[in-house]
Design a protein around this motif. Structure first.
Motif, PDB file in Angstrom:
ATOM      1  N   PHE A  37       0.828  -1.203   0.000  1.00 55.67           N
ATOM      2  CA  PHE A  37       0.000   0.000   0.000  1.00 55.67           C
ATOM      3  C   PHE A  37       0.865   1.256   0.000  1.00 55.67           C
ATOM      4  CE2 PHE A  37      -2.356   3.251   2.441  1.00 55.67           C
ATOM      5  CZ  PHE A  37      -3.402   3.464   1.555  1.00 55.67           C
ATOM      6  N   VAL A  38       1.915   1.271   0.809  1.00 56.58           N
ATOM      7  CA  VAL A  38       2.820   2.422   0.837  1.00 56.58           C
ATOM      8  C   VAL A  38       3.492   2.603  -0.517  1.00 56.58           C
ATOM      9  CG1 VAL A  38       4.933   3.343   1.891  1.00 56.58           C
ATOM     10  CG2 VAL A  38       3.193   2.279   3.322  1.00 56.58           C
ATOM     11  N   ALA A  39       3.915   1.506  -1.142  1.00 54.32           N
ATOM     12  CA  ALA A  39       4.567   1.588  -2.447  1.00 54.32           C
ATOM     13  C   ALA A  39       3.605   2.095  -3.526  1.00 54.32           C
ATOM     14  CB  ALA A  39       5.135   0.227  -2.835  1.00 54.32           C
ATOM     15  N   VAL A  40       2.382   1.593  -3.525  1.00 50.68           N
ATOM     16  CA  VAL A  40       1.394   2.030  -4.522  1.00 50.68           C
ATOM     17  C   VAL A  40       1.057   3.507  -4.336  1.00 50.68           C
ATOM     18  CG1 VAL A  40      -1.019   1.753  -5.213  1.00 50.68           C
ATOM     19  CG2 VAL A  40       0.442  -0.252  -4.959  1.00 50.68           C
ATOM     20  N   VAL A  41       0.919   3.937  -3.099  1.00 49.73           N
ATOM     21  CA  VAL A  41       0.636   5.351  -2.842  1.00 49.73           C
ATOM     22  C   VAL A  41       1.805   6.214  -3.301  1.00 49.73           C
ATOM     23  CG1 VAL A  41       0.344   7.052  -0.991  1.00 49.73           C
ATOM     24  CG2 VAL A  41      -1.031   4.978  -1.010  1.00 49.73           C
ATOM     25  N   ALA A  42       3.026   5.773  -3.055  1.00 52.94           N
ATOM     26  CA  ALA A  42       4.197   6.532  -3.494  1.00 52.94           C
ATOM     27  C   ALA A  42       4.237   6.659  -5.008  1.00 52.94           C
ATOM     28  CB  ALA A  42       5.475   5.856  -2.987  1.00 52.94           C
ATOM     29  N   ILE A  43       3.963   5.564  -5.702  1.00 52.11           N
ATOM     30  CA  ILE A  43       3.981   5.603  -7.172  1.00 52.11           C
ATOM     31  C   ILE A  43       2.850   6.465  -7.700  1.00 52.11           C
ATOM     32  CG2 ILE A  43       3.666   4.176  -9.232  1.00 52.11           C
ATOM     33  CD1 ILE A  43       5.168   1.944  -7.656  1.00 52.11           C
ATOM     34  N   LEU A  60       9.353   4.487  -1.282  1.00 49.08           N
ATOM     35  CA  LEU A  60       9.558   3.126  -1.779  1.00 49.08           C
ATOM     36  C   LEU A  60      10.579   2.376  -0.915  1.00 49.08           C
ATOM     37  CD1 LEU A  60       9.520   3.756  -5.615  1.00 49.08           C
ATOM     38  CD2 LEU A  60       7.784   2.570  -4.263  1.00 49.08           C
ATOM     39  N   ILE A  61      11.628   3.067  -0.498  1.00 47.29           N
ATOM     40  CA  ILE A  61      12.600   2.441   0.400  1.00 47.29           C
ATOM     41  C   ILE A  61      11.950   2.141   1.743  1.00 47.29           C
ATOM     42  CG2 ILE A  61      14.746   2.852   1.678  1.00 47.29           C
ATOM     43  CD1 ILE A  61      15.730   4.376  -0.825  1.00 47.29           C
TER      44      ILE A  61
END
Length: 95
Positions: A37-43, A60-61
């Protein structure tokens, strides 16, 4: 402190995680869905030009670090339970 049920509990997952596959599993949500979820929000925020590149890379990190941290927490809990089970089965039986 008296208001806490358990001082180390992180709290319940967000309600929409329950609708995903394995959403009812505490560790699956912590290890898989929350970092994803954090990665998708960042992208998504990067594609919408709300975040600049360094902020998106940072998130992403953070998502990868969150996944590793939660996996290590799961392993620690599993190892503790496994050790308790091994101790129980290795001890002499009381007759």
């Amino acid at each position: 402190m008296e208001l806490e049920k358990h001082s180390q509990f992180e709290g319940e997952a967000l309600p929409f995680f329950e609708h995903l596959p394995l959403g009812g599993s505490f560790w699956a949500v912590r290890v898989l869905w929350e970092p994803a979820f954090v990665a998708v929000v960042a992208i998504a925020l990067r594609l919408l030009t709300i975040l600049d590149r360094p902020a998106a890379v940072y998130l992403l990190i953070c998502a990868a670090a969150l996944a590793v941290k939660n996996y290590l927490c799961w392993y620690q809990a599993w190892l503790q339970l496994r050790t308790l089970m091994d101790t129980k089965f290795a001890s002499p039986l009381n007759r």
